[in-house]
Enzyme design. Structure first.
Site, PDB file in Angstrom:
ATOM      1  N   ASP A 241       0.822  -1.219   0.000  1.00 32.44           N
ATOM      2  CA  ASP A 241       0.000   0.000   0.000  1.00 32.44           C
ATOM      3  C   ASP A 241       0.849   1.258   0.000  1.00 32.44           C
ATOM      4  O   ASP A 241       0.422   2.309  -0.483  1.00 32.44           O
ATOM      5  CB  ASP A 241      -0.950   0.001   1.202  1.00 32.44           C
ATOM      6  CG  ASP A 241      -2.046  -1.017   0.977  1.00 32.44           C
ATOM      7  OD1 ASP A 241      -1.821  -2.208   1.271  1.00 32.44           O
ATOM      8  OD2 ASP A 241      -3.106  -0.641   0.450  1.00 32.44           O
ATOM      9  N   ASN A 251       1.573  -2.998   4.171  1.00 29.21           N
ATOM     10  CA  ASN A 251       0.612  -3.857   3.458  1.00 29.21           C
ATOM     11  C   ASN A 251      -0.379  -4.397   4.484  1.00 29.21           C
ATOM     12  O   ASN A 251      -0.269  -4.115   5.685  1.00 29.21           O
ATOM     13  CB  ASN A 251       1.344  -4.987   2.729  1.00 29.21           C
ATOM     14  CG  ASN A 251       0.410  -5.740   1.787  1.00 29.21           C
ATOM     15  OD1 ASN A 251      -0.331  -5.138   1.014  1.00 29.21           O
ATOM     16  ND2 ASN A 251       0.395  -7.064   1.876  1.00 29.21           N
TER      17      ASN A 251
END
Ligand code: MRU
Length: 353
Positions: A241, A251
């Site tokens: 992310d 993440n």
């Protein structure tokens, strides 16, 4: 070969944005139609659509819808620009961690700044959003290719969360590597972490793999270490992310534990992500904002009507964690693989990319 399906989580009609409702999968395939930017913002907040690249693409279309709404209401160019900025800010406030959202909105902002008239801006924004969507699929295919090249002819890959077509404009990042390896004729089996509490693995990754006919086992998150100790996992590939300048990677919650287990068992641990997931403005993972989500996700089963904890239970529900770069074997991007990611290797990679 040739059996990979073209799953798409979003469709732009020119007037509206259709979103495959990921809250309903795998039991129902329903589409939500957004005709306003506010509908798009809520769809991101409510997880109709999720996954770092997907929310970037969707936010870009949200700006287009917002610009079209304003065009009908606002006559002055100055007013249009000021109000569009507020719309962009609204879309930016939907989720804090995935940097792809801010990356896509930055691209849209540049278009607004360069536009000479309301009509020009609206047309250029639509072209840009379509480009962002198209480029995302092309990017994922390249990530898939570079990732699949790292794999041997037979692999058992553990993955976490959903990083597939549903999390992007199509094809996927970590799951794109799986798709590409299968397309290359490699023999791939996937161990799918269910990914508590929101169950993106059980609901979405399993659904995608099933559509493709790719062999998989669904496991609960706490089984991963055991299967590693048994030697059943040959490789771990997950998405991201936000990646800091030193390679620390945010993440889905649970990724950090997998990286520690991978290190313990000598299993390669890869991140697959587009270069738009890098946030070179921050030096390390401590600076990444971590979204805290509704405690109900932990207190209830996903189907919402069955509570699993006593009333009064206090909950912590961070949606993401940060994996230190020392635990990452390599980051697979559309421009190649950064092995042993650290600040020096990443800065050098971007200077050449
Ligand atoms: O909360 P989500 O479902 O948006 O979280 C998604 C993830 O953590 C994915 O691994 C990440 O966005 C990469 S998707 C290609």
């Amino acid at each position: 070969m040739g059996r990979i399906k073209d799953i798409r989580p979003l469709k732009w009609t020119g007037e509206s944005l259709l979103l495959l409702d990921q809250r309903k999968l795998p039991l129902k395939e329903e589409w939500v139609e957004c005709r306003t930017y506010e509908c798009v913002a809520r769809a991101v907040e409510d997880m109709v659509v999720r996954g770092a690249p997907a929310i970037g693409v969707v936010a870009a279309y949200g700006v287009v819808l917002g610009a079209k709404e304003l065009k009908e209401k606002v006559k002055s160019y100055v007013d249009f620009k000021a109000k569009l900025e507020l719309i962009i800010n609204r879309l930016a406030a939907t989720r804090p961690t995935a940097v792809n959202l801010f990356w896509a909105l930055k691209r849209m902002k540049k278009i607004v700044e360069a536009g000479q008239s309301i009509d020009d801006i609206v047309a250029a924004l639509e072209t840009e959003a379509v480009n962002i969507e198209k480029q995302d699929v092309e990017t994922n295919r390249k990530i898939g290719f570079y990732g699949a090249e790292l794999l041997s002819s037979r692999e058992v890959i553990l993955t976490h969360c959903n990083t597939g077509a549903l999390a992007t404009a199509g094809y996927g990042t970590a799951l794109g590597v799986v798709r590409a390896a299968v397309e290359m004729g490699k023999e791939i089996t996937v161990y799918v972490d269910e990914t508590r509490p929101y169950l993106q693995g059980a609901r979405l990754t399993a659904w995608e793999l099933q559509q493709e006919g790719i062999p998989y086992y669904l496991i609960t998150d706490n089984m991963a270490g055991w299967f590693m100790s048994l030697g059943e996992i040959t490789c771990i590939i997950v998405g991201a992310d936000r990646i800091a300048r030193n390679g620390d990677t945010a993440n889905k919650i649970g990724t950090y534990s997998l990286s520690v287990l991978a290190k313990e068992h000598g299993i390669p641990f890869y991140i697959a992500a587009p270069t738009s997931t890098f946030d070179l403005s921050i030096s390390n993972g401590v600076e990444i904002p971590i979204e805290e989500r509704n405690p109900e996700e932990v207190l209830y089963c996903h189907c919402k009507n069955c509570r699993i904890a006593p009333y009064g239970a206090k909950v912590k529900n961070p949606a993401f964690d940060v994996t230190p770069h020392e635990n990452i074997t390599g980051i697979i991007t559309e421009k190649g693989v950064i092995t042993s990611p650290n600040e020096e290797n990443i800065v050098e990679f971007f200077s050449k990319a």
